[in-house]
Write a protein that holds these residues in place. Structure first.
Motif, PDB file in Angstrom:
ATOM      1  N   GLY A   1      44.534  33.025  36.846  1.00 27.84           N
ATOM      2  CA  GLY A   1      43.960  34.293  37.274  1.00 27.84           C
ATOM      3  C   GLY A   1      43.152  34.127  38.545  1.00 27.84           C
ATOM      4  N   LEU A   2      43.401  34.978  39.533  1.00 29.05           N
ATOM      5  CA  LEU A   2      42.637  34.998  40.782  1.00 29.05           C
ATOM      6  C   LEU A   2      42.242  36.442  41.034  1.00 29.05           C
ATOM      7  CD1 LEU A   2      41.700  33.133  43.127  1.00 29.05           C
ATOM      8  CD2 LEU A   2      43.758  33.796  44.346  1.00 29.05           C
ATOM      9  N   THR A   3      40.966  36.770  40.829  1.00 27.67           N
ATOM     10  CA  THR A   3      40.515  38.152  40.864  1.00 27.67           C
ATOM     11  C   THR A   3      39.435  38.341  41.927  1.00 27.67           C
ATOM     12  OG1 THR A   3      38.865  37.689  39.147  1.00 27.67           O
ATOM     13  CG2 THR A   3      41.011  38.491  38.424  1.00 27.67           C
ATOM     14  N   ASN A   4      39.204  39.610  42.287  1.00 23.93           N
ATOM     15  CA  ASN A   4      38.138  39.925  43.225  1.00 23.93           C
ATOM     16  C   ASN A   4      36.792  39.490  42.658  1.00 23.93           C
ATOM     17  OD1 ASN A   4      39.846  41.073  45.159  1.00 23.93           O
ATOM     18  ND2 ASN A   4      39.778  43.059  44.116  1.00 23.93           N
TER      19      ASN A   4
ATOM     20  N   PHE B   1      36.832  31.717  51.416  1.00 22.20           N
ATOM     21  CA  PHE B   1      37.483  31.222  52.606  1.00 22.20           C
ATOM     22  C   PHE B   1      36.926  31.974  53.808  1.00 22.20           C
ATOM     23  CE2 PHE B   1      40.785  31.453  55.875  1.00 22.20           C
ATOM     24  CZ  PHE B   1      41.069  30.114  56.055  1.00 22.20           C
ATOM     25  N   PHE B   2      35.981  31.320  54.523  1.00 21.79           N
ATOM     26  CA  PHE B   2      35.335  31.907  55.680  1.00 21.79           C
ATOM     27  C   PHE B   2      34.815  33.286  55.291  1.00 21.79           C
ATOM     28  CE2 PHE B   2      35.560  32.968  60.412  1.00 21.79           C
ATOM     29  CZ  PHE B   2      34.443  32.231  60.684  1.00 21.79           C
ATOM     30  N   PHE B   3      35.112  34.343  56.068  1.00 19.62           N
ATOM     31  CA  PHE B   3      34.637  35.687  55.741  1.00 19.62           C
ATOM     32  C   PHE B   3      35.769  36.578  55.235  1.00 19.62           C
ATOM     33  CE2 PHE B   3      31.669  34.267  59.116  1.00 19.62           C
ATOM     34  CZ  PHE B   3      30.513  34.275  58.362  1.00 19.62           C
ATOM     35  N   ARG B   4      36.948  35.987  54.961  1.00 17.49           N
ATOM     36  CA  ARG B   4      38.114  36.816  54.665  1.00 17.49           C
ATOM     37  C   ARG B   4      38.577  36.715  53.221  1.00 17.49           C
ATOM     38  NH1 ARG B   4      42.044  34.595  59.165  1.00 17.49           N
ATOM     39  NH2 ARG B   4      40.853  32.709  58.727  1.00 17.49           N
ATOM     40  N   PHE B   5      37.904  35.923  52.420  1.00 20.14           N
ATOM     41  CA  PHE B   5      38.432  35.641  51.090  1.00 20.14           C
ATOM     42  C   PHE B   5      37.268  35.324  50.180  1.00 20.14           C
ATOM     43  CE2 PHE B   5      40.339  32.804  47.927  1.00 20.14           C
ATOM     44  CZ  PHE B   5      41.547  33.421  47.660  1.00 20.14           C
ATOM     45  N   ASN B   6      37.087  36.128  49.122  1.00 17.52           N
ATOM     46  CA  ASN B   6      35.979  35.924  48.179  1.00 17.52           C
ATOM     47  C   ASN B   6      36.483  36.276  46.785  1.00 17.52           C
ATOM     48  OD1 ASN B   6      33.542  35.533  46.968  1.00 17.52           O
ATOM     49  ND2 ASN B   6      32.409  36.996  48.213  1.00 17.52           N
ATOM     50  N   LYS B   7      36.875  35.257  46.027  1.00 13.39           N
ATOM     51  CA  LYS B   7      37.570  35.468  44.767  1.00 13.39           C
ATOM     52  C   LYS B   7      36.917  34.679  43.637  1.00 13.39           C
ATOM     53  CE  LYS B   7      41.141  37.796  46.584  1.00 13.39           C
ATOM     54  NZ  LYS B   7      41.536  39.172  46.205  1.00 13.39           N
ATOM     55  N   GLN B   8      37.337  35.016  42.428  1.00 13.29           N
ATOM     56  CA  GLN B   8      37.022  34.231  41.243  1.00 13.29           C
ATOM     57  C   GLN B   8      38.327  33.597  40.748  1.00 13.29           C
ATOM     58  OE1 GLN B   8      33.807  35.649  38.462  1.00 13.29           O
ATOM     59  NE2 GLN B   8      34.462  37.636  39.257  1.00 13.29           N
ATOM     60  N   LEU B   9      38.291  32.305  40.534  1.00 11.24           N
ATOM     61  CA  LEU B   9      39.477  31.571  40.120  1.00 11.24           C
ATOM     62  C   LEU B   9      39.282  31.071  38.686  1.00 11.24           C
ATOM     63  CD1 LEU B   9      42.201  30.141  40.671  1.00 11.24           C
ATOM     64  CD2 LEU B   9      40.886  28.254  41.670  1.00 11.24           C
ATOM     65  N   LYS B  10      40.253  31.340  37.838  1.00 16.66           N
ATOM     66  CA  LYS B  10      40.219  30.852  36.468  1.00 16.66           C
ATOM     67  C   LYS B  10      41.633  30.417  36.098  1.00 16.66           C
ATOM     68  CE  LYS B  10      38.695  32.004  31.768  1.00 16.66           C
ATOM     69  NZ  LYS B  10      37.873  30.775  31.671  1.00 16.66           N
ATOM     70  N   LEU B  11      41.759  29.207  35.564  1.00 16.77           N
ATOM     71  CA  LEU B  11      43.088  28.718  35.222  1.00 16.77           C
ATOM     72  C   LEU B  11      43.013  27.671  34.126  1.00 16.77           C
ATOM     73  CD1 LEU B  11      43.554  25.598  36.489  1.00 16.77           C
ATOM     74  CD2 LEU B  11      43.608  26.883  38.620  1.00 16.77           C
TER      75      LEU B  11
END
Length: 211
Positions: A126-129, A160-170
């Motif tokens: 899962g990769l969510t906002n 990732f810099f200013f373009r990517f801000n996610k929550q990662l669960k796996l």
């Protein structure tokens, strides 16, 4: 006045000296760095040389990186994850703290060259906002490859810099170095992982149903 000046001088003498570190620098979204320059690091510096191949973070595919790193976020290791829906990450990182100690490039093998090692793990991805609740739906099991000997339950934030801000669960297969990131912060070039939580156990042998 003289006493105050003397006290100030003594205080400055006791403070740690401000040191700088020069590292080799190269960052390209290709399989290798064709040219290197130098980068002068800031406070608490380390030099890093690394390589990553993954399809989890779209901004980084096959990416070498050499440059400065925060010592608290730089962790040498052999990182590999195999998760649900064909998601994977391979990364090798070398951290050091002497002048231009990261001149030698680091490589990861092509994904197709990694063979299954006979182990398997439960898998979800899962990769969510950032503002959303992390979701990791089960997708059965995955076959471990290469040096992956652990089953992992992983979660973190990913920026990732200013373009990517996610929550990662796996969940999936992982190397021991991935498991060792529990409670740490990790940076690789412009990618930053924080609030890392890993729960690991030994992977199980796959059941051979043939014959």
């Amino acid at each position: 006045m003289q006493k105050a000046l003397l006290s100030t001088c003594l205080l400055l003498a006791l403070l740690p000296a401000v040191t700088s570190l020069t590292c080799s620098y190269c960052q390209q979204n290709t399989t290798s760095c064709n040219s290197q320059t130098n980068e002068v690091c800031g406070s608490n510096p380390s030099c890093v040389s690394g390589a990553m191949d993954n399809n989890i973070f779209p901004q980084y595919t096959v990416t070498p990186y050499q440059g400065c790193a925060d010592s608290q976020r730089c962790h040498s290791g052999d990182y590999s994850i195999t998760s649900a829906n064909g998601r994977y990450l391979q990364m090798k990182v070398f951290c050091c703290r002497t002048e231009k100690c990261n001149k030698e490039p680091v490589y990861v093998p092509p994904r197709e060259d990694l063979s299954p090692n006979g182990l398997e793990c439960p898998a979800c991805f899962g990769l969510t906002n950032f503002a959303s609740k992390p979701i990791c739906r089960s997708h059965g099991t995955v076959s471990c490859v290469g040096n992956e000997t652990k089953c992992i339950d992983y979660s973190s934030t990913a920026k990732f810099f200013f373009r990517f801000n996610k929550q990662l669960k796996l969940k999936g297969c992982a190397t021991e170095d991935v498991c060792a990131l529990n409670g740490k912060r990790f940076s690789y070039g412009l990618l930053s992982l924080a609030k890392i939580v890993t729960k690991c156990s030994d992977a199980s042998k796959q059941i051979d149903l043939e014959g």
